[in-house]
Write an enzyme that holds these catalytic residues in place. Structure first.
Site, PDB file in Angstrom:
ATOM      1  N   GLU A   1       0.833  -1.232   0.000  1.00 30.19           N
ATOM      2  CA  GLU A   1       0.000   0.000   0.000  1.00 30.19           C
ATOM      3  C   GLU A   1       0.854   1.262   0.000  1.00 30.19           C
ATOM      4  OE1 GLU A   1      -3.467   0.315   2.462  1.00 30.19           O
ATOM      5  OE2 GLU A   1      -4.091  -1.726   1.999  1.00 30.19           O
TER       6      GLU A   1
HETATM    7  C1  LIG Z   1       3.356  -9.541   0.718  1.00 29.35           C
HETATM    8  C2  LIG Z   1       2.824  -8.633  -0.313  1.00 29.35           C
HETATM    9  C3  LIG Z   1       1.467  -8.518  -0.499  1.00 29.35           C
HETATM   10  C4  LIG Z   1       0.953  -7.705  -1.520  1.00 29.35           C
HETATM   11  N1  LIG Z   1      -0.395  -7.693  -1.780  1.00 29.35           N
HETATM   12  C5  LIG Z   1      -0.838  -7.041  -2.880  1.00 29.35           C
HETATM   13  C6  LIG Z   1      -2.209  -7.141  -3.292  1.00 29.35           C
HETATM   14  O1  LIG Z   1      -3.019  -7.789  -2.646  1.00 29.35           O
HETATM   15  N2  LIG Z   1      -2.581  -6.505  -4.424  1.00 29.35           N
HETATM   16  C7  LIG Z   1      -1.717  -5.776  -5.166  1.00 29.35           C
HETATM   17  O2  LIG Z   1      -2.115  -5.253  -6.192  1.00 29.35           O
HETATM   18  N3  LIG Z   1      -0.429  -5.633  -4.799  1.00 29.35           N
HETATM   19  C8  LIG Z   1       0.036  -6.258  -3.690  1.00 29.35           C
HETATM   20  N4  LIG Z   1       1.353  -6.152  -3.323  1.00 29.35           N
HETATM   21  C9  LIG Z   1       2.241  -5.320  -4.125  1.00 29.35           C
HETATM   22  C10 LIG Z   1       2.745  -4.082  -3.373  1.00 29.35           C
HETATM   23  O3  LIG Z   1       1.770  -3.098  -3.339  1.00 29.35           O
HETATM   24  C11 LIG Z   1       4.023  -3.651  -4.096  1.00 29.35           C
HETATM   25  O4  LIG Z   1       5.012  -4.561  -3.695  1.00 29.35           O
HETATM   26  C12 LIG Z   1       4.422  -2.257  -3.813  1.00 29.35           C
HETATM   27  O5  LIG Z   1       3.567  -1.388  -4.474  1.00 29.35           O
HETATM   28  C13 LIG Z   1       5.858  -1.947  -4.236  1.00 29.35           C
HETATM   29  O6  LIG Z   1       6.138  -2.394  -5.509  1.00 29.35           O
HETATM   30  P1  LIG Z   1       7.475  -3.257  -5.778  1.00 29.35           P
HETATM   31  O7  LIG Z   1       7.516  -4.343  -4.766  1.00 29.35           O
HETATM   32  O8  LIG Z   1       7.493  -3.630  -7.195  1.00 29.35           O
HETATM   33  O9  LIG Z   1       8.651  -2.271  -5.443  1.00 29.35           O
HETATM   34  P2  LIG Z   1       9.281  -1.158  -6.405  1.00 29.35           P
HETATM   35  O10 LIG Z   1       8.224  -0.313  -6.987  1.00 29.35           O
HETATM   36  O11 LIG Z   1      10.230  -1.828  -7.322  1.00 29.35           O
HETATM   37  O12 LIG Z   1      10.073  -0.279  -5.358  1.00 29.35           O
HETATM   38  C14 LIG Z   1      11.351  -0.662  -4.848  1.00 29.35           C
HETATM   39  C15 LIG Z   1      11.821   0.443  -3.915  1.00 29.35           C
HETATM   40  O13 LIG Z   1      11.924   1.672  -4.639  1.00 29.35           O
HETATM   41  C16 LIG Z   1      11.218   2.701  -3.945  1.00 29.35           C
HETATM   42  N5  LIG Z   1      10.703   3.658  -4.921  1.00 29.35           N
HETATM   43  C17 LIG Z   1       9.971   3.445  -6.026  1.00 29.35           C
HETATM   44  N6  LIG Z   1       9.703   4.584  -6.658  1.00 29.35           N
HETATM   45  C18 LIG Z   1      10.270   5.573  -5.922  1.00 29.35           C
HETATM   46  C19 LIG Z   1      10.344   6.995  -6.019  1.00 29.35           C
HETATM   47  N7  LIG Z   1       9.763   7.687  -6.989  1.00 29.35           N
HETATM   48  N8  LIG Z   1      11.014   7.674  -5.067  1.00 29.35           N
HETATM   49  C20 LIG Z   1      11.612   7.024  -4.048  1.00 29.35           C
HETATM   50  N9  LIG Z   1      11.574   5.699  -3.901  1.00 29.35           N
HETATM   51  C21 LIG Z   1      10.906   4.983  -4.825  1.00 29.35           C
HETATM   52  C22 LIG Z   1      10.133   1.988  -3.179  1.00 29.35           C
HETATM   53  O14 LIG Z   1       9.740   2.763  -2.057  1.00 29.35           O
HETATM   54  C23 LIG Z   1      10.853   0.711  -2.766  1.00 29.35           C
HETATM   55  O15 LIG Z   1      11.559   0.949  -1.587  1.00 29.35           O
HETATM   56  C24 LIG Z   1       1.857  -6.948  -2.304  1.00 29.35           C
HETATM   57  C25 LIG Z   1       3.229  -7.036  -2.077  1.00 29.35           C
HETATM   58  C26 LIG Z   1       3.714  -7.872  -1.105  1.00 29.35           C
HETATM   59  C27 LIG Z   1       5.186  -7.962  -0.908  1.00 29.35           C
END
Ligand SMILES: Cc1cc2nc3c(=O)[nH]c(=O)nc-3n(C[C@H](O)[C@H](O)[C@H](O)COP(=O)(O)OP(=O)(O)OC[C@H]3O[C@@H](n4cnc5c(N)ncnc54)[C@H](O)[C@@H]3O)c2cc1C
Length: 818
Positions: free
Chosen positions: A503
């Site tokens: 989230e």
């Molecule tokens: C256990 C689990 C349950 C989940 N459940 C759901 C679900 O039910 N439905 C769903 O749709 N999604 C779900 N998610 C997805 C979750 O919302 C995403 O993992 C999250 O949005 C982050 O995306 P990412 O993991 O690809 O990280 P990335 O987007 O690759 O980010 C990696 C890092 O970069 C940072 N970052 C990215 N952009 C910026 C920026 N502009 N400035 C500074 N920092 C930045 C982030 O803060 C993070 O620290 C789940 C994820 C997990 C791990």
């Protein structure tokens, strides 16, 4: 006399600015003073330059009060400049910005928070029905949950637990009673998640997800009545298990960048040819997806053949898709760290859905992002903050108890100053986190949707939990590290990154969203200026003029307030009450003015570029966060009836927050791209140097002391978590803690009489001797014996035959991959 007059003039102008006297009244006052000083010159000496200076100020104010004149000379010029510099926002950025409303964050941005308004807000409260639900079914569910068995043996939530969850309608907490749901307040919803989480994260997440952003929430706000009537009763009863799929491999934090697409076309549905969408998607990380019966899906709609209009790209859209539809793939599981809730990928290949499966029907095509942003804003304050607070409360409860039970060098480790420090951090942070959680829920229950504050709460409470759990691990030493049924910390420690990532991942929240959105939405004038500058109608210039001059007045006032409050150490402002916290109210007012003034410096000098200065934006976010957390702490103390014995928590939290605000603002100004300006502003807001220091050792000791004994403050601090009375990992700690406290007197008597400390190795012999010599009674002897045995049971850790460890890892992994 000349110097005196100089000071009178400066003081008059400063007082007008400090008190934000409206322009017309300020003008009248200055005109009046000019006339009065002129008349008084006949009675005694009044310097002529002073009279002229008063007159010049009065004339300037008259000039500013004549709107056509000030527009011609000033605001119209800024209007054109502002219009050119206005950052262009994509539709998704605009919708994210528009989501939610402004609440106490507006006061903090104003530089002059109205404390009485905060204190008048209701205290957090649960209805009788909600409290009974927590004391009944939720308590019972907690008792049924065996963390080790769920996470390490079964690697899923057992069917009997699911059955209980369904039967108690826990998946329908947000669904109205008219549809068969529980219709709980945000406060109760959070309390349920918090309590479950204090027992088992897997169960908490399984209950939490259907109640947060997902099919139920979206249907409630945007569904057609046919969709509501069909789905809501089924969701409330648990007949349907929902999930919501937004995240794709290529689109994580930038979820709007998804490539999942639905093409408008004709297709077969229930034996008829109907208009619909042909969908293809590849989503991952989706909680509950492997067992879901209905999949909420976000995707982009394209209409290349113009079947529903002239536009081809119709934007992000949400639909509900039964998972037994042809082409839908679910079932594979991901294996998150520290928890075994159902989570996995889902794909769809040429899945045809009729238009009626779109949430809200065909007319809601393209509105999915707005729906998600609006729903996310509120949801962020409930589920994950409850998870974070549960982690912190458990860290406080268990660490205090363990530090009292565990002795080294013959004294409880909690009495060493080195352990006092992490204990104090846990206690102070937990108090602050819980205060902020409850306050934000009060806002939600009043119908507010404060998007910036909910982002703050999501970020700060999950981050705070990480700090508390890390400290708890250090306090527990090896006991926290060796896993097994007797370890009550390891899973929480391992699973900490989950709440931090979902989230809105925390780094993104801190460095981009909190201040980025706050500065525009919660600033009293900026959004109005932007709206006027973006408005093509001629009357927009008038609206801009009003916002612009109000903004100028706001900056001048905050400059003056920052300086005067800095020079007087905050004494120039008043607190809403006397008492131990009056000082903190004044200091927060002072820091609000400093924050607000620095905000304008950032906005005026960096303009739209501040969006890319994430380090700077992150530090501004920290200052805003701690202004909010500090407000919540002061409110919580009042809501609790000002219990004096809780003051150590309040002092620790407030000293820490003020220090963080100070260091964040200093960090912004030391790194400000225009160096001289940064130094100048630092001098204005901290004219006498840095006034705040972290909580003192004495305060830390007082906090630690509260955690190391049984008392009402500790009970209030950890209220809401599940307290086990069984012979399990946490139940054993509560029992030993209680026994060791109650046997301390007898233990000390033995030590004083026999000159030997009581330990597990010698207690039988010493107790016997002490009874025989009349040092302690038989009743006390029983207490000491029980305490020693209970403490030993806590200090012991699990061990396994090698084959069990090797087999269990291999077998369970094989099972998961099966
Ligand atoms: C256990 C689990 C349950 C989940 N459940 C759901 C679900 O039910 N439905 C769903 O749709 N999604 C779900 N998610 C997805 C979750 O919302 C995403 O993992 C999250 O949005 C982050 O995306 P990412 O993991 O690809 O990280 P990335 O987007 O690759 O980010 C990696 C890092 O970069 C940072 N970052 C990215 N952009 C910026 C920026 N502009 N400035 C500074 N920092 C930045 C982030 O803060 C993070 O620290 C789940 C994820 C997990 C791990």
């Amino acid at each position: 006399m000349e110097i005196l007059y100089f000071f009178i003039l400066i003081l008059t102008v400063l007082l007008l600015a400090y008190n934000r006297v409206p322009l017309l009244i300020a003008m009248a006052i200055m005109v009046g003073l000019t006339v009065a000083w002129t008349e008084l010159r006949h009675l005694f000496y009044v310097s002529s330059w002073f009279r002229y200076a008063n007159g010049i100020v009065a004339v300037t104010l008259i000039g500013f009060s004549i709107k056509p004149l000030r527009r011609l000379l000033i605001s119209d010029r800024f209007f054109s400049w502002f219009r050119k510099g206005l950052p262009t926002l994509s539709d998704t950025e605009q919708e994210a910005l528009d989501a939610g409303n402004v609440w106490w964050d507006g006061e903090l941005f104003s530089g002059r928070p109205r404390w009485k308004k905060l204190l008048k807000m209701p205290a957090p409260q649960l209805s009788e029905k909600e409290q009974a639900f927590l004391d009944g079914p939720v308590e019972e569910l907690c008792r049924m949950l065996d963390d080790w068995e769920i996470c390490n043996t079964r690697r899923k939530l057992p069917e009997e637990i699911w059955a209980f969850i369904r039967e108690q309608r826990m998946l329908g907490m947000i669904i109205p009673e008219s549809y068969g749901g529980l219709e709980f307040s945000a406060q109760a919803h959070s309390a349920v998640v918090l309590k479950l989480c204090s027992r088992n994260l897997t169960a908490a997440i399984s209950v939490m997800v259907p109640n947060s952003l997902g099919p139920s929430e979206l249907l409630l706000h945007y569904g057609s009545s046919k969709q509501k009537d069909y789905y809501l009763p089924r969701l409330a009863s648990g007949k349907e298990i929902p999930c919501f799929a937004l995240t794709s491999p290529a689109a994580g934090s930038d979820a709007a960048g998804m490539s999942d697409v639905g093409i408008v076309c004709m297709g077969q549905h229930e034996g008829r040819e109907v208009l619909g969408l042909s969908l293809n998607w590849n989503k991952r990380y989706i909680t509950l997806a492997p067992i879901a019966t209905v999949l909420g899906l976000a995707f982009k709609v394209r209409d290349p053949d113009g079947l529903i209009g002239k536009k081809t790209e119709l934007g992000i859209t949400c639909a509900l898709i039964p998972t037994d539809t042809a082409g839908v793939h679910i079932g594979q599981r991901h294996l998150p760290v520290g928890a075994v809730f159902q989570n996995g990928p889902t794909q769809g290949e040429n899945v045809f859905i009729p238009m009626e499966w779109i949430i809200g029907g065909q007319e809601k095509i393209g509105q999915g992002w707005r729906m998600l942003m609006q729903s996310l804003a509120a949801g962020r304050a409930i589920s994950l903050p409850a998870v974070g607070t549960a982690g912190a409360k458990m860290a406080a409860l268990m660490s205090g108890a363990y530090a009292r039970i565990r002795k080294q060098f013959d004294i409880p480790i909690g009495h060493f100053e080195g352990i006092e420090e992490p204990l104090a951090r846990i206690g102070g942070r937990t108090y602050r986190m819980d205060a902020a959680r409850s306050l934000t829920l009060v806002a939600l229950d009043q119908g507010e949707n404060p998007a910036v504050l909910t982002a703050i709460i999501k970020y700060q409470l999950t981050e705070g939990s990480r700090h508390c759990i890390n400290d708890a691990m250090d306090i527990h030493g090896g006991k926290g590290i060796i896993t097994g049924p007797g370890n009550y910390l390891a899973h929480a420690y391992q699973a900490t990154p989950i709440a931090i990532t979902v989230e809105g991942a925390n780094i993104l929240m801190r460095s981009l969203i909190i201040f980025g959105k706050g500065a525009i939405r919660a600033h009293p004038w900026l959004l109005k200026e932007m709206q006027a500058a973006g408005d093509p109608r001629p009357q927009a210039r008038k609206a801009f003029d009003k916002a612009f001059f109000s903004h100028v007045g706001h900056i001048i006032s905050n400059l003056v307030r920052s300086l005067l409050l800095g020079l007087t150490g905050g004494l120039a402002t008043h607190a809403p009450m006397r008492g131990p916290n009056a000082r903190y109210f004044r200091q927060l007012s002072r820091m609000s003015a400093a924050f607000s003034f620095t905000t304008d410096l950032v906005l005026v000098l960096l303009g739209g570029k501040f969006k890319f200065k994430e380090k700077l934006s992150g530090r501004m976010a920290d200052a805003l966060i701690h202004l909010y957390l500090g407000s919540a702490v002061l409110k919580r103390f009042e809501d609790d009836g000002q219990p004096e014995e809780d003051l150590p928590f309040v002092r620790w939290a407030m000293d820490d927050s003020l220090y963080i605000i100070q260091e964040s603002l200093r960090g912004v100004l030391s790194n400000f791209p225009i160096a001289g300006i940064g130094r100048l502003v630092k001098w204005i807001i901290f004219p006498l140097g840095s006034p705040y220091a972290p909580a003192s050792d004495q305060t830390g000791k007082a906090v630690a002391k509260l955690l190391l004994s049984e008392n009402a403050s500790r009970d209030r601090l950890v209220a809401g978590v599940y307290i086990s009375d069984e012979d399990d990992a946490s139940g054993r700690v509560h029992r030993a803690f209680n026994l060791i406290i109650n046997s301390t007197h007898a233990e000390n008597a033995i030590r004083n009489a026999i000159k030997e400390p009581v330990t597990f190795a010698n207690y039988k012999e010493l107790v016997q001797k002490a009874v025989e010599t009349g040092v302690i009674t038989e009743e006390q002897a029983t207490m000491v014996r029980l305490a020693q045995e209970a403490c030993r049971a806590v200090i012991d850790v699990d061990d396994f035959p090698p084959s069990e460890i090797e087999d269990s890892v291999g077998a369970s992994l094989a099972r998961d991959l099966d």
